[in-house]
Design a protein around this motif. Sequence first.
Motif, PDB file in Angstrom:
ATOM      1  N   ARG A   1       0.775  -1.219  -0.158  1.00  0.00           N
ATOM      2  CA  ARG A   1      -0.028   0.082  -0.066  1.00  0.00           C
ATOM      3  C   ARG A   1       0.874   1.236  -0.083  1.00  0.00           C
ATOM      4  O   ARG A   1       0.322   2.289  -0.419  1.00  0.00           O
ATOM      5  N   THR A   2       2.102   1.269   0.586  1.00  0.00           N
ATOM      6  CA  THR A   2       2.642   2.301   0.869  1.00  0.00           C
ATOM      7  C   THR A   2       4.225   2.397  -0.043  1.00  0.00           C
ATOM      8  O   THR A   2       4.743   3.452   0.022  1.00  0.00           O
ATOM      9  N   PHE A   3       4.518   1.163  -0.236  1.00  0.00           N
ATOM     10  CA  PHE A   3       5.895   1.174  -1.218  1.00  0.00           C
ATOM     11  C   PHE A   3       7.020   1.490  -0.273  1.00  0.00           C
ATOM     12  O   PHE A   3       8.265   1.756  -0.734  1.00  0.00           O
TER      13      PHE A   3
ATOM     14  N   ARG B   1       0.713   5.628  -2.401  1.00  0.00           N
ATOM     15  CA  ARG B   1       2.071   5.251  -3.035  1.00  0.00           C
ATOM     16  C   ARG B   1       3.026   6.332  -3.702  1.00  0.00           C
ATOM     17  O   ARG B   1       4.345   6.356  -3.661  1.00  0.00           O
ATOM     18  N   ALA B   2       2.360   7.368  -4.191  1.00  0.00           N
ATOM     19  CA  ALA B   2       3.078   8.589  -4.733  1.00  0.00           C
ATOM     20  C   ALA B   2       3.940   9.138  -3.632  1.00  0.00           C
ATOM     21  O   ALA B   2       4.612  10.012  -4.096  1.00  0.00           O
TER      22      ALA B   2
ATOM     23  N   PHE C   1       4.790   8.669 -10.162  1.00  0.00           N
ATOM     24  CA  PHE C   1       4.197   8.053 -11.327  1.00  0.00           C
ATOM     25  C   PHE C   1       4.077   9.016 -12.603  1.00  0.00           C
ATOM     26  O   PHE C   1       3.593  10.204 -12.551  1.00  0.00           O
ATOM     27  N   THR C   2       4.051   8.361 -13.716  1.00  0.00           N
ATOM     28  CA  THR C   2       3.700   9.153 -15.086  1.00  0.00           C
ATOM     29  C   THR C   2       2.321   9.113 -15.023  1.00  0.00           C
ATOM     30  O   THR C   2       1.602   8.599 -14.314  1.00  0.00           O
TER      31      THR C   2
ATOM     32  N   GLY D   1      -1.290  -6.560  -3.397  1.00  0.00           N
ATOM     33  CA  GLY D   1      -0.773  -5.368  -3.925  1.00  0.00           C
ATOM     34  C   GLY D   1      -1.136  -4.807  -5.433  1.00  0.00           C
ATOM     35  O   GLY D   1      -0.698  -3.927  -5.908  1.00  0.00           O
ATOM     36  N   THR D   2      -1.823  -5.873  -6.064  1.00  0.00           N
ATOM     37  CA  THR D   2      -2.360  -5.496  -7.504  1.00  0.00           C
ATOM     38  C   THR D   2      -3.510  -4.541  -7.482  1.00  0.00           C
ATOM     39  O   THR D   2      -3.929  -4.024  -6.204  1.00  0.00           O
ATOM     40  N   THR D   3      -3.730  -4.031  -8.505  1.00  0.00           N
ATOM     41  CA  THR D   3      -4.756  -2.931  -8.578  1.00  0.00           C
ATOM     42  C   THR D   3      -6.183  -3.557  -8.155  1.00  0.00           C
ATOM     43  O   THR D   3      -7.048  -2.840  -7.648  1.00  0.00           O
TER      44      THR D   3
END
Lengths: 220, 224, 267
Positions: B183-185, C113-114, C119-120, C155-157
């Motif tokens: 979730r957080t990387f 996550r960003a 992310f592009t 962790g996948t979408t």
Amino acid sequence: MPEIFIAFSYKDVLFLLQGALVTVALCAMAFSCGLVVALAIGLMRTARRLRPLQWVAGAYVEVFRGTPLLMQIFIAYFGLSILGLNLPRFVAVSVPLILFTGAFMGEIVRAGIEAIPRGQWEAGWSLGMTYGQLMRYVVAPTAVRIMIPPSVGFLVQLVKGTSLAYVVGYVELTRAGYIISQSTYATMLVFTLVGAIYFGINYPLSLASQRLEVRLKRHA
Amino acid sequence: MTYTFHWEVPLQNLPLFLWGALATLEISGIAVLLGLLIATCGALARLSKHRLLRGAATVYVEVIRNTPFLVQLFYVYFGLVVVGINLEAFSVAILTLTINCGAYCTEIIRAGIQSIHRGQTEAGLSLGMTQWQVFRYVILMPTLRVVWPPLASQFIATMLGSSVVSQISAEELTYAGMFLESRTFRTFEIFFAIAILYFVMARLFSFLFSLTGQKVFREAWGQL
Amino acid sequence: MRRHGRSWGWIAVLGIVLALAWTASASAAESTLDQVLKRGKLLVGIGLGAPPFGMYDADKKPTGYDVDLAKLIAEELKVEIEWVDTTSVNRIPYLLTNKVDLVIATFGNTPERAKQVAFTKPYSSWNLVLLGWKKDRNIKSYKDLKGKTVAVTRGTTQDIAITKLAPEAKIVRYEDDPVAMLAFEQKKADVMPTAEVLALKKVKENKDMEIKGLVSRSWAAIGVRRGDPDWLQWLNTFMDWHGGQGKFAELFEKWNGVQMPVALPRW
């Protein structure tokens, strides 16, 4: 519809065997180099007069036996990299594997040395032998014999432990299994083969370990 | 490179980690206790005069010790379905870990029993000890004393090895960590946190073992 | 003399360590874009356990939508590709320690996550459908999952989507797709949210399965290191250029057999 699954074929078996070679190579490297570390650790842990040495060696053994090997490899490759120390992949996987071996084998070496009765040591000292001479002529002949069976036993652990080298990108036997499973979805077939190959590598080692143990008892 | 650590990610999720650590202790604790039972039977079978019994125990020990835990896990999880047993991941995790730990402990206990000399039993009997006294003071206690340190190491190995069960979705410390990671990387922070928790648990196990050892055998081992 | 020898040895080791540390920090100042161009090679972290986006072909070479995308990027940069096969454990560490230049692994670009990676713009969107069993008549959509077991790859979408949409379901998360699929096939789970193409294929193979409606629309983006605007900007320009010409829709159809469900978001 696009083709997205591949049928399992003989090529996959070859791929697994290639992975097995990597496993064996990693294991041989770690064991032979780890033995040197283990010797040092075993000597340090039995050095009665040098407490600090004992502590250092003891802490080392605790850390490497008390944390998952995966974390050790991970930290050596990625953790050090973040601190600015970029080890080459081979070094990053070798060092933790060697240190891991050193910690476990170090305990085996210690047990071997401690199995020598104090009386023999004292006899050696009173004959005016140096530490080196004592180790070489009094301790080593018996200790090495005691160490061999558990060492071979540890080798089996190490063979399985090298599967964690996947985390830095090594395609050894287990990772090869995952790769094939991910392209064929034949999970059970693949992991049956993986298990069989591991057994093929390990069983002879286990057998040798037992034979040596029996022979040792007969001589004792 | 410069990396900004965000330790607040594992810290804010401390309850998740502690819950995971408890689950790991639960899985490995149960596995170790049940494994000891299997191991005692296994060791007796390995030393028995019955060929069949001895053979079965040998096959069990050799197959388990010489194949990876992951493969065993897949076999119990997916393989048992073929014979109509469909267990959920958590039970499979405990079951497989028990089988695995049992095989290693079998060898430890066998070695312990073999270390007792036959003559000692006879000596005990000739000193006028009862059967029970001989069993307790001549066989059980000395055997336990011999097997205690290797058992402690084995338990720690089992606890660390239990991290693999997250592969089949059994929820424990590694699962909790990898869930948060997905979730957080924040792989680094989370991995360090997991490693520390495993280390603490390993030390705890080992401390408890040497404490019980000292109490029961009145023998100082230091930290095993 | 011997003692001196030893300390010189330590000084040498220290020197090597410092030199390594210095070269590492020195190279970090330059944009990845320039590094790639100078190196003549693009290091691609790729996830190969998620068909039809990333998988292995019969020769164990990477193939799929993500792979074609990486090849297109390398073509535009006029560099070669070095594939770095990643798993969920090492994906992000590879990226953050400069061991790959970008990661293409059907990353769902969540705001959470960003905070860690940049992310592009998204390169693909796809339908996430619920794969289930015909006999479970009471499950008609993701709204009926209360108390049901859902198998996903961690962790996948699909994991992220179903966790949000079905809070009362029991979600079991597996390490990779084949294991999750096997668990579903063995009825260890009632349903499995998955990419439409995969579900269609499964339904065709197994008459007892059916698709229980759409879960959500997912999209994926390329992950790069934060703090490197040049590199991110180049990749986004690449996305705009090829997206505008319908290249991604074309690639999507090649690998999914169906049309891309929605035009990619533009902003």
